[in-house]
Design a protein around this motif. Structure first.
Motif, PDB file in Angstrom:
ATOM      1  N   UNK A   1     -29.359  20.305 -19.081  1.00  0.00           N
ATOM      2  CA  UNK A   1     -28.163  19.693 -18.503  1.00  0.00           C
ATOM      3  C   UNK A   1     -28.413  18.344 -17.872  1.00  0.00           C
ATOM      4  N   UNK A   2     -29.624  17.805 -18.009  1.00  0.00           N
ATOM      5  CA  UNK A   2     -29.953  16.501 -17.402  1.00  0.00           C
ATOM      6  C   UNK A   2     -30.360  15.517 -18.490  1.00  0.00           C
ATOM      7  N   UNK A   3     -30.363  14.280 -18.117  1.00  0.00           N
ATOM      8  CA  UNK A   3     -30.845  13.269 -19.036  1.00  0.00           C
ATOM      9  C   UNK A   3     -32.364  13.334 -19.153  1.00  0.00           C
ATOM     10  N   UNK A   4     -32.904  12.953 -20.303  1.00  0.00           N
ATOM     11  CA  UNK A   4     -34.364  12.960 -20.490  1.00  0.00           C
ATOM     12  C   UNK A   4     -34.730  11.842 -21.466  1.00  0.00           C
ATOM     13  N   UNK A   5     -36.041  11.559 -21.508  1.00  0.00           N
ATOM     14  CA  UNK A   5     -36.530  10.462 -22.342  1.00  0.00           C
ATOM     15  C   UNK A   5     -37.716  10.953 -23.154  1.00  0.00           C
ATOM     16  N   UNK A   6     -37.653  10.817 -24.467  1.00  0.00           N
ATOM     17  CA  UNK A   6     -38.809  11.189 -25.294  1.00  0.00           C
ATOM     18  C   UNK A   6     -39.906  10.130 -25.163  1.00  0.00           C
ATOM     19  N   UNK A   7     -41.140  10.558 -25.064  1.00  0.00           N
ATOM     20  CA  UNK A   7     -42.282   9.652 -24.967  1.00  0.00           C
ATOM     21  C   UNK A   7     -43.374  10.215 -25.860  1.00  0.00           C
ATOM     22  N   UNK A   8     -43.378   9.759 -27.121  1.00  0.00           N
ATOM     23  CA  UNK A   8     -44.239  10.340 -28.133  1.00  0.00           C
ATOM     24  C   UNK A   8     -44.067  11.857 -28.152  1.00  0.00           C
ATOM     25  N   UNK A   9     -45.090  12.652 -27.861  1.00  0.00           N
ATOM     26  CA  UNK A   9     -44.970  14.117 -27.899  1.00  0.00           C
ATOM     27  C   UNK A   9     -44.422  14.700 -26.603  1.00  0.00           C
ATOM     28  N   UNK A  10     -44.180  13.868 -25.629  1.00  0.00           N
ATOM     29  CA  UNK A  10     -43.696  14.350 -24.348  1.00  0.00           C
ATOM     30  C   UNK A  10     -42.202  14.108 -24.190  1.00  0.00           C
ATOM     31  N   UNK A  11     -41.637  14.856 -23.219  1.00  0.00           N
ATOM     32  CA  UNK A  11     -40.269  14.567 -22.782  1.00  0.00           C
ATOM     33  C   UNK A  11     -40.329  14.407 -21.269  1.00  0.00           C
ATOM     34  N   UNK A  12     -39.668  13.355 -20.774  1.00  0.00           N
ATOM     35  CA  UNK A  12     -39.780  13.011 -19.363  1.00  0.00           C
ATOM     36  C   UNK A  12     -38.400  13.020 -18.704  1.00  0.00           C
ATOM     37  N   UNK A  13     -38.419  13.348 -17.398  1.00  0.00           N
ATOM     38  CA  UNK A  13     -37.181  13.246 -16.622  1.00  0.00           C
ATOM     39  C   UNK A  13     -36.968  11.777 -16.263  1.00  0.00           C
ATOM     40  N   UNK A  14     -35.831  11.441 -15.704  1.00  0.00           N
ATOM     41  CA  UNK A  14     -35.515  10.050 -15.388  1.00  0.00           C
ATOM     42  C   UNK A  14     -36.506   9.461 -14.387  1.00  0.00           C
ATOM     43  N   UNK A  15     -36.873  10.241 -13.343  1.00  0.00           N
ATOM     44  CA  UNK A  15     -37.780   9.733 -12.319  1.00  0.00           C
ATOM     45  C   UNK A  15     -39.146   9.427 -12.911  1.00  0.00           C
ATOM     46  N   UNK A  16     -39.711  10.334 -13.729  1.00  0.00           N
ATOM     47  CA  UNK A  16     -41.042  10.113 -14.297  1.00  0.00           C
ATOM     48  C   UNK A  16     -41.012   8.958 -15.306  1.00  0.00           C
ATOM     49  N   UNK A  17     -39.930   8.814 -15.999  1.00  0.00           N
ATOM     50  CA  UNK A  17     -39.799   7.711 -16.952  1.00  0.00           C
ATOM     51  C   UNK A  17     -39.717   6.390 -16.229  1.00  0.00           C
ATOM     52  N   UNK A  18     -39.033   6.346 -15.046  1.00  0.00           N
ATOM     53  CA  UNK A  18     -38.928   5.095 -14.272  1.00  0.00           C
ATOM     54  C   UNK A  18     -40.266   4.732 -13.655  1.00  0.00           C
ATOM     55  N   UNK A  19     -41.129   5.706 -13.365  1.00  0.00           N
ATOM     56  CA  UNK A  19     -42.436   5.412 -12.783  1.00  0.00           C
ATOM     57  C   UNK A  19     -43.293   4.605 -13.752  1.00  0.00           C
TER      58      UNK A  19
END
Length: 279
Positions: free
Chosen positions: A260-278
């Motif tokens: 139910x939240x936004x996420x970002x694919x990073x190669x084989x990983x999926x990240x939450x918004x906070x970890x992606x902004x870091x």
């Protein structure tokens, strides 16, 4: 002087008189009737020594008092029953209380062999199989199509056939894809384990137990690498040809749920918004 021969109770002489011996003791007739005679249940009078006595249900009757409470006919040599402590001849009882046979429409007389089922009554000889027309009696029967069948006729004419063994299904069974199966015939296509009462799924037309289906066909969760079977809570997430169990769909770094939240694919990983902004 001759010996005395007197009534044991009143001591009057019994010479020249009728008497009755009770436990080796002679009694004159009046004393015998007074001491030992039973009282009639109907008229409440003494049943004297020279009267015919009838006994029923711990009660005594004069022969002429033992009669039907409805029509007053003598029951001394007639079949009868008891209704609320009253004596009723079979004919009166039948007219008032007996059911009618649904086949011949005649009374089912008290004491006769009969069968009752689903609110209806039959004479034993009238309850016959709709197929072979033989009396069913005390044998097992199966109701079908508003009629009654003995087991052999039902199995031969009406019983559904198992999709696996083609033998008759007379009770229980499993329905799968509009076909019926014996419980013992409905098995996993893979390991042949019985599936009745167990969770199962299918691939094409073939049923599988959870274990076989998971091993052969189920997609693997990208998070825990175990099969996604659709059992349990049954929910999963799919993204770019990858699937996750719903509880496994979380940030690869901080493990927060991404359902139910936004996420970002990073190669084989999926990240939450906070970890992606870091980054």
């Amino acid at each position: 002087m001759s010996d005395r021969f007197d009534c044991k109770n009143c001591h009057e002489s019994l010479y020249g008189r009728k008497y009755i011996q009770v436990e080796d003791n002679p009694h004159c007739i009046p004393c015998y009737d007074h001491l030992y005679a039973n009282t009639c249940q109907e008229c409440k009078e003494i049943i004297t020594h020279n009267s015919k006595e009838l006994f029923y249900n711990d009660r005594y009757y004069h022969e002429h008092c033992f009669r039907c409470v409805r029509c007053t006919r003598s029951l001394a040599d007639e079949p009868f029953t008891s209704q609320d402590d009253a004596l009723v001849c079979s004919e009166c009882y039948s007219n008032e209380f007996s059911s009618k046979c649904v086949v011949c429409d005649k009374k089912v007389m008290p004491g006769s062999k009969m069968l009752e089922y689903s609110g209806s009554t039959w004479h034993e000889d009238c309850f016959v199989c709709h197929g072979c027309e033989k009396p069913i009696g005390a044998e097992a029967f199966i109701p079908a199509e508003n009629n009654y069948y003995c087991v052999p006729c039902y199995e031969g004419r009406l019983a559904p056939r198992c999709s696996h063994c083609n033998k008759a299904l007379t009770k229980g069974g499993v329905t799968y894809r509009d076909e019926v199966w014996h419980k013992e015939c409905f098995v996993c296509t893979g390991c042949k384990t019985t599936l009745a009462g167990q969770p199962f799924t299918s691939e094409g037309e073939n049923p599988y137990c959870v274990k076989c289906f998971s091993s052969l066909y189920a997609k693997k969760c990208a998070g825990c690498n175990t099969a996604i079977t659709g059992f349990g809570d049954g929910k999963y997430i799919s993204f770019e040809e990858r699937q996750w169990h719903q509880p496994c769909f979380k940030c690869s770094r901080c493990s927060v749920s991404l359902v139910g939240s936004g996420f970002f694919p990073d190669r084989d990983q999926i990240l939450c918004t906070d970890c992606n902004n870091d980054d």
